[in-house]
Design an enzyme around this catalytic site. Structure first.
Site, PDB file in Angstrom:
ATOM      1  N   ASN A 231     -19.863 -28.945 -27.084  1.00 46.51           N
ATOM      2  CA  ASN A 231     -18.595 -29.679 -27.067  1.00 46.51           C
ATOM      3  C   ASN A 231     -18.707 -30.736 -25.969  1.00 46.51           C
ATOM      4  O   ASN A 231     -18.549 -30.437 -24.790  1.00 46.51           O
ATOM      5  CB  ASN A 231     -17.459 -28.684 -26.783  1.00 46.51           C
ATOM      6  CG  ASN A 231     -16.093 -29.357 -26.764  1.00 46.51           C
ATOM      7  OD1 ASN A 231     -15.989 -30.583 -26.861  1.00 46.51           O
ATOM      8  ND2 ASN A 231     -15.057 -28.561 -26.633  1.00 46.51           N
TER       9      ASN A 231
ATOM     10  N   LYS B   2     -19.633 -28.752 -22.728  1.00 45.00           N
ATOM     11  CA  LYS B   2     -19.571 -27.285 -22.747  1.00 45.00           C
ATOM     12  C   LYS B   2     -20.566 -26.773 -23.776  1.00 45.00           C
ATOM     13  O   LYS B   2     -20.773 -27.436 -24.798  1.00 45.00           O
ATOM     14  CB  LYS B   2     -18.166 -26.820 -23.146  1.00 45.00           C
ATOM     15  CG  LYS B   2     -17.118 -27.063 -22.099  1.00 45.00           C
ATOM     16  CD  LYS B   2     -15.806 -26.404 -22.512  1.00 45.00           C
ATOM     17  CE  LYS B   2     -14.637 -27.106 -21.873  1.00 45.00           C
ATOM     18  NZ  LYS B   2     -13.460 -27.210 -22.689  1.00 45.00           N
TER      19      LYS B   2
ATOM     20  N   ARG C 199     -18.884 -30.034 -31.782  1.00 45.15           N
ATOM     21  CA  ARG C 199     -17.472 -30.315 -32.007  1.00 45.15           C
ATOM     22  C   ARG C 199     -17.299 -31.830 -32.040  1.00 45.15           C
ATOM     23  O   ARG C 199     -17.737 -32.525 -31.118  1.00 45.15           O
ATOM     24  CB  ARG C 199     -16.637 -29.738 -30.867  1.00 45.15           C
ATOM     25  CG  ARG C 199     -15.196 -30.100 -31.014  1.00 45.15           C
ATOM     26  CD  ARG C 199     -14.403 -29.708 -29.805  1.00 45.15           C
ATOM     27  NE  ARG C 199     -13.011 -30.070 -30.030  1.00 45.15           N
ATOM     28  CZ  ARG C 199     -12.184 -30.450 -29.077  1.00 45.15           C
ATOM     29  NH1 ARG C 199     -12.586 -30.498 -27.834  1.00 45.15           N
ATOM     30  NH2 ARG C 199     -10.943 -30.766 -29.359  1.00 45.15           N
TER      31      ARG C 199
ATOM     32  N   HIS D  50      -7.095 -29.791 -33.094  1.00 43.97           N
ATOM     33  CA  HIS D  50      -7.230 -28.335 -32.911  1.00 43.97           C
ATOM     34  C   HIS D  50      -7.459 -27.645 -34.251  1.00 43.97           C
ATOM     35  O   HIS D  50      -7.158 -26.455 -34.408  1.00 43.97           O
ATOM     36  CB  HIS D  50      -5.961 -27.694 -32.288  1.00 43.97           C
ATOM     37  CG  HIS D  50      -5.669 -28.122 -30.886  1.00 43.97           C
ATOM     38  ND1 HIS D  50      -4.394 -28.410 -30.459  1.00 43.97           N
ATOM     39  CD2 HIS D  50      -6.473 -28.281 -29.808  1.00 43.97           C
ATOM     40  CE1 HIS D  50      -4.419 -28.741 -29.174  1.00 43.97           C
ATOM     41  NE2 HIS D  50      -5.676 -28.684 -28.771  1.00 43.97           N
TER      42      HIS D  50
ATOM     43  N   GLY E 270      -1.981 -24.839 -25.122  1.00 46.74           N
ATOM     44  CA  GLY E 270      -2.904 -24.824 -23.992  1.00 46.74           C
ATOM     45  C   GLY E 270      -2.584 -26.003 -23.102  1.00 46.74           C
ATOM     46  O   GLY E 270      -1.415 -26.361 -22.933  1.00 46.74           O
TER      47      GLY E 270
ATOM     48  N   ARG F  71       0.246 -34.942 -21.620  1.00 52.18           N
ATOM     49  CA  ARG F  71       0.591 -35.846 -22.732  1.00 52.18           C
ATOM     50  C   ARG F  71       2.077 -35.740 -23.053  1.00 52.18           C
ATOM     51  O   ARG F  71       2.648 -34.653 -23.022  1.00 52.18           O
ATOM     52  CB  ARG F  71      -0.211 -35.503 -23.987  1.00 52.18           C
ATOM     53  CG  ARG F  71      -1.699 -35.737 -23.848  1.00 52.18           C
ATOM     54  CD  ARG F  71      -2.366 -35.597 -25.221  1.00 52.18           C
ATOM     55  NE  ARG F  71      -3.799 -35.472 -25.079  1.00 52.18           N
ATOM     56  CZ  ARG F  71      -4.503 -34.418 -25.501  1.00 52.18           C
ATOM     57  NH1 ARG F  71      -3.909 -33.391 -26.110  1.00 52.18           N
ATOM     58  NH2 ARG F  71      -5.803 -34.389 -25.337  1.00 52.18           N
TER      59      ARG F  71
ATOM     60  N   ASP G 267      -0.366 -27.346 -14.923  1.00 47.34           N
ATOM     61  CA  ASP G 267      -0.734 -25.961 -15.195  1.00 47.34           C
ATOM     62  C   ASP G 267       0.525 -25.092 -15.231  1.00 47.34           C
ATOM     63  O   ASP G 267       1.306 -25.096 -14.278  1.00 47.34           O
ATOM     64  CB  ASP G 267      -1.704 -25.464 -14.120  1.00 47.34           C
ATOM     65  CG  ASP G 267      -2.308 -24.126 -14.491  1.00 47.34           C
ATOM     66  OD1 ASP G 267      -1.542 -23.158 -14.680  1.00 47.34           O
ATOM     67  OD2 ASP G 267      -3.542 -24.047 -14.594  1.00 47.34           O
TER      68      ASP G 267
ATOM     69  N   GLY H 111      -4.650 -21.049 -24.111  1.00 45.52           N
ATOM     70  CA  GLY H 111      -4.325 -20.649 -22.737  1.00 45.52           C
ATOM     71  C   GLY H 111      -2.908 -20.145 -22.511  1.00 45.52           C
ATOM     72  O   GLY H 111      -2.705 -19.016 -22.071  1.00 45.52           O
TER      73      GLY H 111
ATOM     74  N   ASN I 156      -1.691 -16.150 -22.828  1.00 45.49           N
ATOM     75  CA  ASN I 156      -1.407 -15.561 -21.505  1.00 45.49           C
ATOM     76  C   ASN I 156       0.016 -15.730 -21.009  1.00 45.49           C
ATOM     77  O   ASN I 156       0.417 -15.053 -20.073  1.00 45.49           O
ATOM     78  CB  ASN I 156      -2.337 -16.190 -20.458  1.00 45.49           C
ATOM     79  CG  ASN I 156      -3.790 -15.986 -20.815  1.00 45.49           C
ATOM     80  OD1 ASN I 156      -4.271 -14.861 -20.839  1.00 45.49           O
ATOM     81  ND2 ASN I 156      -4.484 -17.072 -21.116  1.00 45.49           N
TER      82      ASN I 156
ATOM     83  N   GLU J 198     -12.804 -21.130 -31.296  1.00 42.23           N
ATOM     84  CA  GLU J 198     -13.297 -22.321 -31.999  1.00 42.23           C
ATOM     85  C   GLU J 198     -14.818 -22.314 -32.076  1.00 42.23           C
ATOM     86  O   GLU J 198     -15.398 -22.766 -33.067  1.00 42.23           O
ATOM     87  CB  GLU J 198     -12.825 -23.584 -31.257  1.00 42.23           C
ATOM     88  CG  GLU J 198     -11.333 -23.796 -31.354  1.00 42.23           C
ATOM     89  CD  GLU J 198     -10.786 -24.758 -30.320  1.00 42.23           C
ATOM     90  OE1 GLU J 198     -10.560 -24.331 -29.170  1.00 42.23           O
ATOM     91  OE2 GLU J 198     -10.575 -25.933 -30.646  1.00 42.23           O
TER      92      GLU J 198
HETATM   93  P1  ADP Z   1      -7.360 -26.573 -23.095  1.00 40.75           P
HETATM   94  O1  ADP Z   1      -6.369 -27.295 -23.929  1.00 40.75           O
HETATM   95  O2  ADP Z   1      -7.849 -27.352 -21.913  1.00 40.75           O
HETATM   96  O3  ADP Z   1      -8.441 -25.851 -23.876  1.00 40.75           O
HETATM   97  P2  ADP Z   1      -6.465 -23.888 -22.507  1.00 40.75           P
HETATM   98  O4  ADP Z   1      -6.216 -23.427 -23.884  1.00 40.75           O
HETATM   99  O5  ADP Z   1      -7.598 -23.301 -21.744  1.00 40.75           O
HETATM  100  O6  ADP Z   1      -6.483 -25.453 -22.387  1.00 40.75           O
HETATM  101  O7  ADP Z   1      -5.123 -23.611 -21.682  1.00 40.75           O
HETATM  102  C1  ADP Z   1      -5.038 -23.924 -20.335  1.00 40.75           C
HETATM  103  C2  ADP Z   1      -3.637 -23.632 -19.863  1.00 40.75           C
HETATM  104  O8  ADP Z   1      -3.350 -22.236 -20.032  1.00 40.75           O
HETATM  105  C3  ADP Z   1      -3.481 -23.885 -18.375  1.00 40.75           C
HETATM  106  O9  ADP Z   1      -2.914 -25.158 -18.171  1.00 40.75           O
HETATM  107  C4  ADP Z   1      -2.519 -22.834 -17.941  1.00 40.75           C
HETATM  108  O10 ADP Z   1      -1.279 -23.452 -17.719  1.00 40.75           O
HETATM  109  C5  ADP Z   1      -2.350 -21.883 -19.092  1.00 40.75           C
HETATM  110  N1  ADP Z   1      -2.477 -20.505 -18.648  1.00 40.75           N
HETATM  111  C6  ADP Z   1      -3.596 -19.808 -18.389  1.00 40.75           C
HETATM  112  N2  ADP Z   1      -3.285 -18.579 -17.942  1.00 40.75           N
HETATM  113  C7  ADP Z   1      -1.936 -18.488 -17.908  1.00 40.75           C
HETATM  114  C8  ADP Z   1      -0.989 -17.489 -17.537  1.00 40.75           C
HETATM  115  N3  ADP Z   1      -1.409 -16.304 -17.093  1.00 40.75           N
HETATM  116  N4  ADP Z   1       0.317 -17.769 -17.664  1.00 40.75           N
HETATM  117  C9  ADP Z   1       0.738 -18.959 -18.090  1.00 40.75           C
HETATM  118  N5  ADP Z   1      -0.092 -19.939 -18.455  1.00 40.75           N
HETATM  119  C10 ADP Z   1      -1.407 -19.726 -18.364  1.00 40.75           C
END
Ligand code: ADP
Length: 395
Positions: A7, A14, A91, A180, A207, A238, A281, A329, A333, A382
């Site tokens: 990627n 990556k 990718r 995505h 994410g 964004r 974040d 993400g 989570n 993915e």
């Molecule tokens: P990308 O779009 O870069 O692939 P990811 O899918 O890895 O992103 O998501 C990253 C986001 O996931 C981070 O910005 C973070 O805010 C969120 N994240 C990760 N762990 C947690 C958590 N425990 N609680 C809330 N948000 C989380």
């Protein structure tokens, strides 16, 4: 088989070396600061190895060479020679209208990817650098392109057309593409395996970049990102959906070029912009909001509200809802964010079990036993989709 999944971004790359059948990951890592200096982070999970090394990477070719070197390294590596790598899957972000499926890379495929650069100017050039570097260094390995847009090509015209003068579609292919797609496709397949066929599904890929997809019987009917990944729900940085007049206003009143405005909307907006720059974040935003930061709270509220609105819209578009999925993400989570999104959707048959919702990163149902709609958390993969497509096309 062993498939190398790549990627490539503009200054990062990556990689994962994986078995497309079992999904086992032999090694994975990240090259960063390509074109600046160069840093490789490499992990081999089965050997419990993590190494970080500074390696000069003037171009993507040196990055790929560094990856192959460490994969065959006697101590940190996982294969004895690059001959063990069967094929490489890449990718590629924008496949335009040319690619509804993944494609074995040949000159015609590369030409078509290049032709998509005007549609994906921020991503496709970097993806091409990764492909070209691999072709140079591994000339005899089959290479496959897997497109972020491909899964969404089943959308009907009423979903993908913009209500702009027809000629911009006919001549320039300006339309909703969606992104995505590899993640949404993985989730659609998992839902089919877990819950069966013929279902009305909304997948929330939340994410740093976020998009939702409305899925009927495994096929995409609509998705929130558009010609580019800028639209839909607000994201880390964004803006998401916006009245275009805002862009014109900033342009005129702040004496900025259209490119500068696009940078603001791509990199300085979303929950980052709305929170007054607290963070992109969600963990930081939650922490700040808990400390009483009202702007951080507004950013979280806005994000949850817009995701909720898309869920309502897609339930209407699908004529009902059987399964709601959270992935990526924040989706996997974000215990608080899932709860904020589902709150008030009981009228749609969406009822979260607050106890079951207290999970991070596992594949599990989080809806209440009497919820009409099944709510799932499904970690996305993915890379596995890319590896499987690559294996199938390379055979
Ligand atoms: P990308 O779009 O870069 O692939 P990811 O899918 O890895 O992103 O998501 C990253 C986001 O996931 C981070 O910005 C973070 O805010 C969120 N994240 C990760 N762990 C947690 C958590 N425990 N609680 C809330 N948000 C989380």
């Amino acid at each position: 088989m062993k498939i190398l999944v790549i990627n490539a971004g503009s200054s990062s790359l990556k990689y994962q070396l994986m078995d497309p059948d079992s999904g086992d990951v032999f090694a994975k890592g990240l090259c960063e600061r390509i074109g600046i200096d160069g840093r490789l982070t490499h992990k081999a999970p089965a050997k419990d190895i993590k190494v970080v090394s500074e390696i000069p990477m003037p171009t993507h070719a040196e990055a790929i060479t560094a990856v192959l070197d460490i994969l065959v390294d006697p101590v940190n590596g996982v294969v004895s020679s690059v001959d063990e790598i069967d094929a490489v899957g890449h990718r590629v972000v924008h496949g335009g209208m040319k690619f509804a499926e993944s494609c074995l890379i040949d000159e015609a495929c590369l030409e078509a990817v290049r032709a998509c650069i005007p549609l994906g100017p921020l991503h496709n050039p970097a993806n091409l650098l990764g492909i070209e570097a691999c072709q140079k260094i591994l000339p005899n390995k089959p290479q496959v392109a897997v497109f972020d847009t491909a899964y969404h090509m089943t959308m009907p015209p009423k979903a993908y057309r913009y209500a702009i003068p027809d000629e911009y579609y006919e001549k320039d292919s300006l339309r909703r593409y969606g992104f995505h797609g590899t993640s949404h496709r993985y989730i659609a397949k998992r839902v089919e395996a877990l819950e069966g066929k013929g279902l009305k599904v909304i997948n929330c890929h939340l994410g740093n970049g976020s998009s939702l997809a409305a899925i009927l019987d495994g096929k995409c009917q609509d998705t929130s990102m558009g010609l580019s990944p800028l639209c839909g729900v607000p994201m880390g940085t964004r803006v998401g959906d916006i009245d275009t007049t805002v862009a014109q206003y900033i342009c005129k009143n702040y004496n900025k070029s259209m490119d500068e405005v696009m940078t603001i909307l791509n990199k300085k907006s979303g929950v980052f912009g709305l929170s007054g720059g607290v963070s992109s974040d969600f963990r930081d935003l939650e922490a700040a909001a808990a400390q009483g930061n009202e702007k951080a709270q507004l950013a979280l509220d806005k994000f949850a509200y817009e995701v909720k609105k898309y869920i309502g819209a897609y339930a209407a578009a699908l004529g009902g809802l059987d399964v709601l999925v959270f992935t990526a993400g924040v989706g996997e989570n974000g215990v608080l964010m899932r709860s904020m999104i589902c709150e008030g959707l009981e009228f749609l048959g969406v009822k979260l079990d607050q106890e079951k919702n207290k999970l991070r990163g596992d594949e599990r149902i989080i809806s209440a036993a009497d919820s009409k709609v099944k709510i799932w958390v499904i970690p996305t993969n993915e890379e596995l989709m890319i590896a499987q497509d690559t294996a199938a096309l390379a055979k």
